[in-house]
Design a protein around this motif. Structure first.
Motif, mmCIF file in Angstrom:
data_model
loop_
_atom_site.group_PDB
_atom_site.id
_atom_site.type_symbol
_atom_site.label_atom_id
_atom_site.label_comp_id
_atom_site.label_asym_id
_atom_site.label_seq_id
_atom_site.Cartn_x
_atom_site.Cartn_y
_atom_site.Cartn_z
ATOM 1 N N GLU A 119 -28.058 10.837 27.106
ATOM 2 C CA GLU A 119 -28.547 11.062 28.466
ATOM 3 C C GLU A 119 -29.285 9.828 28.995
ATOM 4 O O GLU A 119 -29.197 9.513 30.178
ATOM 5 C CB GLU A 119 -29.467 12.280 28.499
ATOM 6 C CG GLU A 119 -28.733 13.602 28.422
ATOM 7 C CD GLU A 119 -27.805 13.811 29.610
ATOM 8 O OE1 GLU A 119 -28.182 13.431 30.737
ATOM 9 O OE2 GLU A 119 -26.702 14.345 29.405
ATOM 10 N N ARG A 120 -29.976 9.155 28.113
ATOM 11 C CA ARG A 120 -30.672 7.930 28.522
ATOM 12 C C ARG A 120 -29.660 6.844 28.887
ATOM 13 O O ARG A 120 -29.866 6.076 29.829
ATOM 14 C CB ARG A 120 -31.578 7.449 27.385
ATOM 15 C CG ARG A 120 -32.450 6.271 27.762
ATOM 16 C CD ARG A 120 -33.354 5.874 26.623
ATOM 17 N NE ARG A 120 -34.175 4.722 26.968
ATOM 18 C CZ ARG A 120 -34.887 4.019 26.104
ATOM 19 N NH1 ARG A 120 -34.901 4.379 24.826
ATOM 20 N NH2 ARG A 120 -35.591 2.987 26.501
ATOM 21 N N ILE A 121 -28.567 6.775 28.152
ATOM 22 C CA ILE A 121 -27.524 5.790 28.443
ATOM 23 C C ILE A 121 -26.889 6.088 29.795
ATOM 24 O O ILE A 121 -26.697 5.185 30.619
ATOM 25 C CB ILE A 121 -26.459 5.794 27.334
ATOM 26 C CG1 ILE A 121 -27.080 5.325 26.024
ATOM 27 C CG2 ILE A 121 -25.274 4.890 27.712
ATOM 28 C CD1 ILE A 121 -26.184 5.472 24.831
ATOM 29 N N VAL A 143 -20.282 9.275 42.470
ATOM 30 C CA VAL A 143 -19.143 9.019 41.592
ATOM 31 C C VAL A 143 -19.546 8.282 40.316
ATOM 32 O O VAL A 143 -18.980 8.509 39.245
ATOM 33 C CB VAL A 143 -18.035 8.241 42.349
ATOM 34 C CG1 VAL A 143 -18.480 6.855 42.726
ATOM 35 C CG2 VAL A 143 -16.764 8.184 41.521
ATOM 36 N N GLY A 144 -20.553 7.402 40.418
ATOM 37 C CA GLY A 144 -20.972 6.632 39.251
ATOM 38 C C GLY A 144 -21.485 7.523 38.130
ATOM 39 O O GLY A 144 -21.114 7.359 36.965
ATOM 40 N N GLU A 145 -22.308 8.481 38.496
ATOM 41 C CA GLU A 145 -22.851 9.382 37.473
ATOM 42 C C GLU A 145 -21.767 10.297 36.923
ATOM 43 O O GLU A 145 -21.689 10.521 35.709
ATOM 44 C CB GLU A 145 -23.984 10.228 38.042
ATOM 45 C CG GLU A 145 -24.581 11.163 36.991
ATOM 46 C CD GLU A 145 -25.750 11.974 37.511
ATOM 47 O OE1 GLU A 145 -26.235 12.846 36.768
ATOM 48 O OE2 GLU A 145 -26.176 11.737 38.657
ATOM 49 N N ARG A 146 -20.909 10.830 37.801
ATOM 50 C CA ARG A 146 -19.862 11.735 37.322
ATOM 51 C C ARG A 146 -18.913 11.027 36.356
ATOM 52 O O ARG A 146 -18.557 11.563 35.315
ATOM 53 C CB ARG A 146 -19.083 12.311 38.503
ATOM 54 C CG ARG A 146 -19.897 13.244 39.390
ATOM 55 C CD ARG A 146 -19.013 14.107 40.280
ATOM 56 N NE ARG A 146 -18.087 13.334 41.091
ATOM 57 C CZ ARG A 146 -18.389 12.773 42.260
ATOM 58 N NH1 ARG A 146 -19.628 12.880 42.751
ATOM 59 N NH2 ARG A 146 -17.481 12.117 42.945
ATOM 60 N N LEU A 147 -18.507 9.814 36.721
ATOM 61 C CA LEU A 147 -17.576 9.077 35.873
ATOM 62 C C LEU A 147 -18.231 8.682 34.554
ATOM 63 O O LEU A 147 -17.634 8.834 33.474
ATOM 64 C CB LEU A 147 -17.083 7.826 36.608
ATOM 65 C CG LEU A 147 -16.116 6.925 35.832
ATOM 66 C CD1 LEU A 147 -14.874 7.699 35.414
ATOM 67 C CD2 LEU A 147 -15.736 5.711 36.659
ATOM 68 N N THR A 148 -19.453 8.183 34.621
ATOM 69 C CA THR A 148 -20.162 7.765 33.405
ATOM 70 C C THR A 148 -20.383 8.947 32.472
ATOM 71 O O THR A 148 -20.142 8.858 31.260
ATOM 72 C CB THR A 148 -21.514 7.131 33.768
ATOM 73 O OG1 THR A 148 -21.289 6.010 34.638
ATOM 74 C CG2 THR A 148 -22.245 6.651 32.519
ATOM 75 N N ARG A 149 -20.821 10.050 33.026
ATOM 76 C CA ARG A 149 -21.068 11.243 32.198
ATOM 77 C C ARG A 149 -19.765 11.744 31.565
ATOM 78 O O ARG A 149 -19.740 12.133 30.400
ATOM 79 C CB ARG A 149 -21.708 12.334 33.058
ATOM 80 C CG ARG A 149 -22.224 13.526 32.255
ATOM 81 C CD ARG A 149 -22.984 14.485 33.157
ATOM 82 N NE ARG A 149 -24.175 13.867 33.713
ATOM 83 C CZ ARG A 149 -25.312 13.689 33.045
ATOM 84 N NH1 ARG A 149 -25.402 14.092 31.771
ATOM 85 N NH2 ARG A 149 -26.349 13.129 33.626
ATOM 86 N N PHE A 150 -18.683 11.700 32.330
ATOM 87 C CA PHE A 150 -17.395 12.154 31.809
ATOM 88 C C PHE A 150 -16.932 11.268 30.659
ATOM 89 O O PHE A 150 -16.532 11.768 29.600
ATOM 90 C CB PHE A 150 -16.355 12.144 32.928
ATOM 91 C CG PHE A 150 -14.997 12.604 32.486
ATOM 92 C CD1 PHE A 150 -14.642 13.932 32.541
ATOM 93 C CD2 PHE A 150 -14.064 11.698 31.998
ATOM 94 C CE1 PHE A 150 -13.392 14.361 32.115
ATOM 95 C CE2 PHE A 150 -12.812 12.115 31.571
ATOM 96 C CZ PHE A 150 -12.477 13.450 31.632
ATOM 97 N N ILE A 151 -16.954 9.951 30.853
ATOM 98 C CA ILE A 151 -16.465 9.022 29.833
ATOM 99 C C ILE A 151 -17.284 9.144 28.553
ATOM 100 O O ILE A 151 -16.724 9.173 27.443
ATOM 101 C CB ILE A 151 -16.502 7.574 30.353
ATOM 102 C CG1 ILE A 151 -15.478 7.399 31.489
ATOM 103 C CG2 ILE A 151 -16.234 6.583 29.226
ATOM 104 C CD1 ILE A 151 -14.041 7.657 31.088
ATOM 105 N N PHE A 152 -18.604 9.245 28.665
ATOM 106 C CA PHE A 152 -19.418 9.348 27.455
ATOM 107 C C PHE A 152 -19.300 10.719 26.795
ATOM 108 O O PHE A 152 -19.499 10.837 25.583
ATOM 109 C CB PHE A 152 -20.876 8.970 27.748
ATOM 110 C CG PHE A 152 -21.085 7.486 27.757
ATOM 111 C CD1 PHE A 152 -21.233 6.784 26.568
ATOM 112 C CD2 PHE A 152 -21.066 6.769 28.939
ATOM 113 C CE1 PHE A 152 -21.387 5.409 26.557
ATOM 114 C CE2 PHE A 152 -21.212 5.394 28.950
ATOM 115 C CZ PHE A 152 -21.367 4.711 27.745
ATOM 116 N N SER A 153 -18.953 11.734 27.556
ATOM 117 C CA SER A 153 -18.695 13.032 26.918
ATOM 118 C C SER A 153 -17.447 12.947 26.047
ATOM 119 O O SER A 153 -17.371 13.582 24.990
ATOM 120 C CB SER A 153 -18.533 14.131 27.976
ATOM 121 O OG SER A 153 -17.307 14.001 28.678
#
Length: 210
Positions: free
Chosen positions: A193-195, A100-110
């Motif tokens: 992606e690094r973030i 969930v951490g990666e999915r949420l982080t990737r979504f918010i930064f997109s």
């Protein structure tokens, strides 16, 4: 006796009947668009209902007719702007909690990386930082429409789940502010992606860590 050559006096603060009859969804949308532009350019403090009305090409009374106070106009305008970010719970539900951490982080930064959604988000954050009324509206939307939905997905007591969801949100909002608002280097120019790679495990820890 009424002079037929003198137009009737309309009560201040109310749109005329002809205005309300001529108005419709398109007028409401135009007011919202003008409000987002005004809040983005001027911030909450310097934006006025009169200024929004002028930008939308309508009478100020129509703005009050549709939305009420300036605070209510602000809330309506940012709710539309925040809609992509407020859909984040769907990103959480599509998969196991251990990712969930990666999915949420990737979504918010997109959402932040997209210029179409970044501009209104910048206006919201800047207004919330400088004005308590705007901050209260921002908190209410985030708490009710985003964080509580996330918290309910966690298999934890409600108070603990809400605290963890808010800590995860603080990590994401704080990083976004430093990158997009304050523009601290090298964070501001780092590859997204690094973030995501660095932030996602921290968000995961807040949500599901021991």
């Amino acid at each position: 006796m009424t002079d037929p050559d003198v137009p009737p006096v309309r009560r201040r603060g109310r749109p005329s009947r002809s205005q309300t009859e001529a108005a419709g969804p398109a007028t409401r949308d135009r007011i919202l668009e003008a409000a987002r532009a005004e809040f983005s350019e001027r911030g909450y403090e310097k934006t006025s209902v009169r200024g929004i009305a002028k930008a939308a090409g309508v009478d100020a009374a129509l703005v009050h007719h549709y939305f009420g106070t300036k605070e209510q106009v602000f809330e309506a305008s940012i709710e539309v702007a925040l809609a992509p970010a407020l859909d984040a719970p769907a990103a959480i539900e599509d998969g196991p909690l251990d990712g969930v951490g990666e999915r949420l982080t990737r979504f918010i930064f997109s959402v932040w990386e997209n210029p179409a959604t970044r501009t209104p988000l910048l206006a919201i954050v800047r207004s919330a930082v400088n004005n308590e009324t705007a901050a209260a509206v921002f908190r209410r939307l985030i708490a009710v429409q985003l964080m509580r939905k996330i918290a309910r997905r966690l298999d934890l007591p409600p108070e603990e789940a809400e605290l963890r969801a808010e800590l995860a949100a603080a990590q994401l909002v704080g990083t976004a502010m430093l990158r997009y608002v304050i523009k601290v280097e090298p964070l501001a120019s780092a590859d997204v992606e690094r973030i995501v790679e660095r932030v996602a495990p921290v968000v995961q820890g807040h949500l599901t860590g021991e």
